[in-house]
Write a protein that holds these residues in place. Sequence first.
Motif, PDB file in Angstrom:
ATOM      1  N   ARG A  65     -51.737 -24.681 -73.703  1.00 63.88           N
ATOM      2  CA  ARG A  65     -50.334 -25.255 -73.967  1.00 63.88           C
ATOM      3  C   ARG A  65     -49.437 -24.860 -73.058  1.00 63.88           C
ATOM      4  NH1 ARG A  65     -52.578 -23.994 -79.372  1.00 63.88           N
ATOM      5  NH2 ARG A  65     -51.491 -21.982 -79.350  1.00 63.88           N
ATOM      6  N   ALA A  66     -49.570 -23.368 -72.738  1.00 64.25           N
ATOM      7  CA  ALA A  66     -48.294 -22.786 -71.966  1.00 64.25           C
ATOM      8  C   ALA A  66     -48.486 -23.414 -70.472  1.00 64.25           C
ATOM      9  CB  ALA A  66     -48.694 -21.627 -71.936  1.00 64.25           C
ATOM     10  N   SER A  67     -49.542 -24.096 -69.949  1.00 70.53           N
ATOM     11  CA  SER A  67     -49.645 -24.342 -68.785  1.00 70.53           C
ATOM     12  C   SER A  67     -49.251 -25.875 -68.969  1.00 70.53           C
ATOM     13  CB  SER A  67     -50.946 -24.501 -68.360  1.00 70.53           C
ATOM     14  OG  SER A  67     -51.440 -25.090 -67.066  1.00 70.53           O
ATOM     15  N   ALA A  68     -49.473 -26.734 -70.012  1.00 67.18           N
ATOM     16  CA  ALA A  68     -48.920 -28.032 -70.057  1.00 67.18           C
ATOM     17  C   ALA A  68     -47.544 -27.824 -70.138  1.00 67.18           C
ATOM     18  CB  ALA A  68     -49.496 -28.427 -71.395  1.00 67.18           C
ATOM     19  N   GLN A  69     -46.965 -26.948 -71.027  1.00 65.04           N
ATOM     20  CA  GLN A  69     -45.388 -26.893 -71.270  1.00 65.04           C
ATOM     21  C   GLN A  69     -44.760 -26.432 -69.802  1.00 65.04           C
ATOM     22  OE1 GLN A  69     -44.402 -23.936 -74.044  1.00 65.04           O
ATOM     23  NE2 GLN A  69     -42.304 -24.565 -74.214  1.00 65.04           N
ATOM     24  N   GLU A  70     -45.373 -25.473 -69.063  1.00 61.98           N
ATOM     25  CA  GLU A  70     -45.031 -25.174 -67.711  1.00 61.98           C
ATOM     26  C   GLU A  70     -44.882 -26.624 -66.820  1.00 61.98           C
ATOM     27  OE1 GLU A  70     -45.740 -22.095 -64.075  1.00 61.98           O
ATOM     28  OE2 GLU A  70     -47.179 -22.191 -65.758  1.00 61.98           O
ATOM     29  N   ALA A  71     -45.910 -27.339 -66.877  1.00 61.78           N
ATOM     30  CA  ALA A  71     -45.971 -28.607 -65.990  1.00 61.78           C
ATOM     31  C   ALA A  71     -44.803 -29.327 -66.542  1.00 61.78           C
ATOM     32  CB  ALA A  71     -47.575 -29.161 -66.223  1.00 61.78           C
ATOM     33  N   ARG A  72     -44.638 -29.614 -67.677  1.00 57.72           N
ATOM     34  CA  ARG A  72     -43.302 -30.358 -68.433  1.00 57.72           C
ATOM     35  C   ARG A  72     -42.112 -30.064 -67.865  1.00 57.72           C
ATOM     36  NH1 ARG A  72     -46.849 -30.576 -73.056  1.00 57.72           N
ATOM     37  NH2 ARG A  72     -45.489 -28.886 -73.944  1.00 57.72           N
ATOM     38  N   ALA A  73     -41.950 -28.641 -67.799  1.00 54.85           N
ATOM     39  CA  ALA A  73     -40.578 -27.889 -67.532  1.00 54.85           C
ATOM     40  C   ALA A  73     -40.463 -28.330 -65.976  1.00 54.85           C
ATOM     41  CB  ALA A  73     -40.765 -26.431 -67.692  1.00 54.85           C
ATOM     42  N   LYS A  74     -41.387 -27.877 -65.171  1.00 55.07           N
ATOM     43  CA  LYS A  74     -41.439 -28.349 -63.398  1.00 55.07           C
ATOM     44  C   LYS A  74     -41.028 -29.886 -63.364  1.00 55.07           C
ATOM     45  CE  LYS A  74     -44.341 -24.686 -61.709  1.00 55.07           C
ATOM     46  NZ  LYS A  74     -45.526 -24.309 -61.103  1.00 55.07           N
ATOM     47  N   ALA A  75     -41.696 -30.578 -64.163  1.00 59.77           N
ATOM     48  CA  ALA A  75     -41.349 -32.030 -63.822  1.00 59.77           C
ATOM     49  C   ALA A  75     -39.982 -32.417 -64.320  1.00 59.77           C
ATOM     50  CB  ALA A  75     -42.226 -32.950 -65.054  1.00 59.77           C
ATOM     51  N   ALA A  76     -39.492 -31.770 -65.457  1.00 65.13           N
ATOM     52  CA  ALA A  76     -38.158 -31.833 -66.007  1.00 65.13           C
ATOM     53  C   ALA A  76     -37.143 -31.412 -64.815  1.00 65.13           C
ATOM     54  CB  ALA A  76     -37.821 -31.346 -67.188  1.00 65.13           C
ATOM     55  N   GLU A  77     -37.663 -30.376 -64.115  1.00 60.93           N
ATOM     56  CA  GLU A  77     -36.729 -29.678 -62.889  1.00 60.93           C
ATOM     57  C   GLU A  77     -36.597 -30.388 -61.893  1.00 60.93           C
ATOM     58  OE1 GLU A  77     -36.978 -25.550 -60.331  1.00 60.93           O
ATOM     59  OE2 GLU A  77     -37.763 -25.608 -62.369  1.00 60.93           O
ATOM     60  N   ALA A  78     -37.664 -31.103 -61.662  1.00 62.52           N
ATOM     61  CA  ALA A  78     -37.782 -31.882 -60.599  1.00 62.52           C
ATOM     62  C   ALA A  78     -36.984 -33.176 -60.653  1.00 62.52           C
ATOM     63  CB  ALA A  78     -39.295 -32.436 -60.081  1.00 62.52           C
ATOM     64  N   ALA A  79     -36.943 -33.758 -61.904  1.00 60.07           N
ATOM     65  CA  ALA A  79     -36.290 -35.006 -62.224  1.00 60.07           C
ATOM     66  C   ALA A  79     -34.673 -34.597 -62.129  1.00 60.07           C
ATOM     67  CB  ALA A  79     -36.564 -35.472 -63.783  1.00 60.07           C
ATOM     68  N   LEU A  80     -34.309 -33.466 -62.563  1.00 55.82           N
ATOM     69  CA  LEU A  80     -33.007 -32.883 -62.347  1.00 55.82           C
ATOM     70  C   LEU A  80     -32.640 -32.658 -61.122  1.00 55.82           C
ATOM     71  CD1 LEU A  80     -32.718 -30.193 -65.454  1.00 55.82           C
ATOM     72  CD2 LEU A  80     -31.701 -32.390 -65.193  1.00 55.82           C
ATOM     73  N   GLU A  81     -33.525 -32.389 -60.123  1.00 64.03           N
ATOM     74  CA  GLU A  81     -33.108 -32.197 -58.913  1.00 64.03           C
ATOM     75  C   GLU A  81     -33.096 -33.502 -57.999  1.00 64.03           C
ATOM     76  OE1 GLU A  81     -32.382 -30.383 -55.162  1.00 64.03           O
ATOM     77  OE2 GLU A  81     -32.049 -29.767 -57.192  1.00 64.03           O
ATOM     78  N   ARG A  82     -33.587 -34.513 -58.594  1.00 62.50           N
ATOM     79  CA  ARG A  82     -33.483 -35.726 -57.941  1.00 62.50           C
ATOM     80  C   ARG A  82     -32.381 -36.395 -58.281  1.00 62.50           C
ATOM     81  NH1 ARG A  82     -38.834 -36.075 -59.525  1.00 62.50           N
ATOM     82  NH2 ARG A  82     -38.749 -37.150 -61.246  1.00 62.50           N
ATOM     83  N   GLU A  83     -31.932 -36.171 -59.736  1.00 66.04           N
ATOM     84  CA  GLU A  83     -30.427 -36.668 -60.261  1.00 66.04           C
ATOM     85  C   GLU A  83     -29.414 -36.093 -59.495  1.00 66.04           C
ATOM     86  OE1 GLU A  83     -30.056 -36.669 -64.397  1.00 66.04           O
ATOM     87  OE2 GLU A  83     -32.052 -37.507 -64.648  1.00 66.04           O
ATOM     88  N   ARG A  84     -29.428 -34.856 -59.320  1.00 62.99           N
ATOM     89  CA  ARG A  84     -28.232 -34.098 -58.539  1.00 62.99           C
ATOM     90  C   ARG A  84     -28.414 -34.517 -57.122  1.00 62.99           C
ATOM     91  NH1 ARG A  84     -27.773 -30.398 -54.839  1.00 62.99           N
ATOM     92  NH2 ARG A  84     -29.871 -29.880 -54.246  1.00 62.99           N
ATOM     93  N   GLN A  85     -29.437 -34.753 -56.496  1.00 62.41           N
ATOM     94  CA  GLN A  85     -29.346 -35.465 -54.993  1.00 62.41           C
ATOM     95  C   GLN A  85     -29.020 -36.820 -54.904  1.00 62.41           C
ATOM     96  OE1 GLN A  85     -33.282 -34.823 -53.607  1.00 62.41           O
ATOM     97  NE2 GLN A  85     -33.060 -32.712 -53.274  1.00 62.41           N
ATOM     98  N   ALA A  86     -29.376 -37.652 -56.101  1.00 62.45           N
ATOM     99  CA  ALA A  86     -28.755 -39.052 -56.140  1.00 62.45           C
ATOM    100  C   ALA A  86     -27.359 -39.109 -56.373  1.00 62.45           C
ATOM    101  CB  ALA A  86     -29.259 -39.708 -57.212  1.00 62.45           C
ATOM    102  N   GLY A  87     -26.921 -37.829 -57.327  1.00 63.40           N
ATOM    103  CA  GLY A  87     -25.344 -37.705 -57.480  1.00 63.40           C
ATOM    104  C   GLY A  87     -24.565 -37.261 -56.239  1.00 63.40           C
ATOM    105  N   GLN A  88     -24.994 -36.166 -55.355  1.00 63.41           N
ATOM    106  CA  GLN A  88     -24.540 -36.002 -54.127  1.00 63.41           C
ATOM    107  C   GLN A  88     -24.514 -37.010 -53.179  1.00 63.41           C
ATOM    108  OE1 GLN A  88     -26.752 -32.541 -52.801  1.00 63.41           O
ATOM    109  NE2 GLN A  88     -25.027 -31.059 -53.652  1.00 63.41           N
ATOM    110  N   ALA A  89     -25.572 -37.973 -53.271  1.00 67.63           N
ATOM    111  CA  ALA A  89     -25.463 -39.020 -52.154  1.00 67.63           C
ATOM    112  C   ALA A  89     -24.411 -40.284 -52.850  1.00 67.63           C
ATOM    113  CB  ALA A  89     -27.118 -39.695 -52.320  1.00 67.63           C
ATOM    114  N   ALA A  90     -24.326 -40.442 -54.033  1.00 66.83           N
ATOM    115  CA  ALA A  90     -23.174 -41.303 -54.565  1.00 66.83           C
ATOM    116  C   ALA A  90     -21.770 -40.657 -54.323  1.00 66.83           C
ATOM    117  CB  ALA A  90     -23.432 -41.265 -56.000  1.00 66.83           C
ATOM    118  N   LEU A  91     -21.867 -39.252 -54.512  1.00 64.63           N
ATOM    119  CA  LEU A  91     -20.360 -38.655 -54.276  1.00 64.63           C
ATOM    120  C   LEU A  91     -20.112 -38.966 -52.680  1.00 64.63           C
ATOM    121  CD1 LEU A  91     -17.998 -37.184 -55.118  1.00 64.63           C
ATOM    122  CD2 LEU A  91     -19.464 -34.995 -54.862  1.00 64.63           C
ATOM    123  N   LYS A  92     -21.237 -38.670 -51.858  1.00 63.09           N
ATOM    124  CA  LYS A  92     -20.976 -39.028 -50.397  1.00 63.09           C
ATOM    125  C   LYS A  92     -20.491 -40.335 -50.147  1.00 63.09           C
ATOM    126  CE  LYS A  92     -23.604 -35.534 -47.660  1.00 63.09           C
ATOM    127  NZ  LYS A  92     -24.779 -35.293 -47.024  1.00 63.09           N
TER     128      LYS A  92
END
Length: 106
Positions: A65-92
Amino acid sequence: KREEESVAEARVATAAAVRRAKDAETKLAKASDAMAKEGAAAAAMAAASQAMARAEAQAAEAVERASAQEARAKAAEAALERERQAGQAALKAATAEAEKATKMRE
């Protein structure tokens, strides 16, 4: 007299046989008690083994369960990073458009 001696010998033999029978009975009781204790110990060991197996299974499930939860957390973190990069690109891009518009007005 001979008969009395025979009776006395028979009594001695009987007493000895009774003592041997009592000794045998005591040994049997001790052996039975030891077997009962061994059986109880074996049952306790089996119960402990089962408890350990259950604990190991629960620990494995918790790790899974912890491993699955960690994988979900990493996926969410990656999605947030993609959104941040997209936001930076849009701001540029918006900044570049604003600079173009400003230069055109000048």
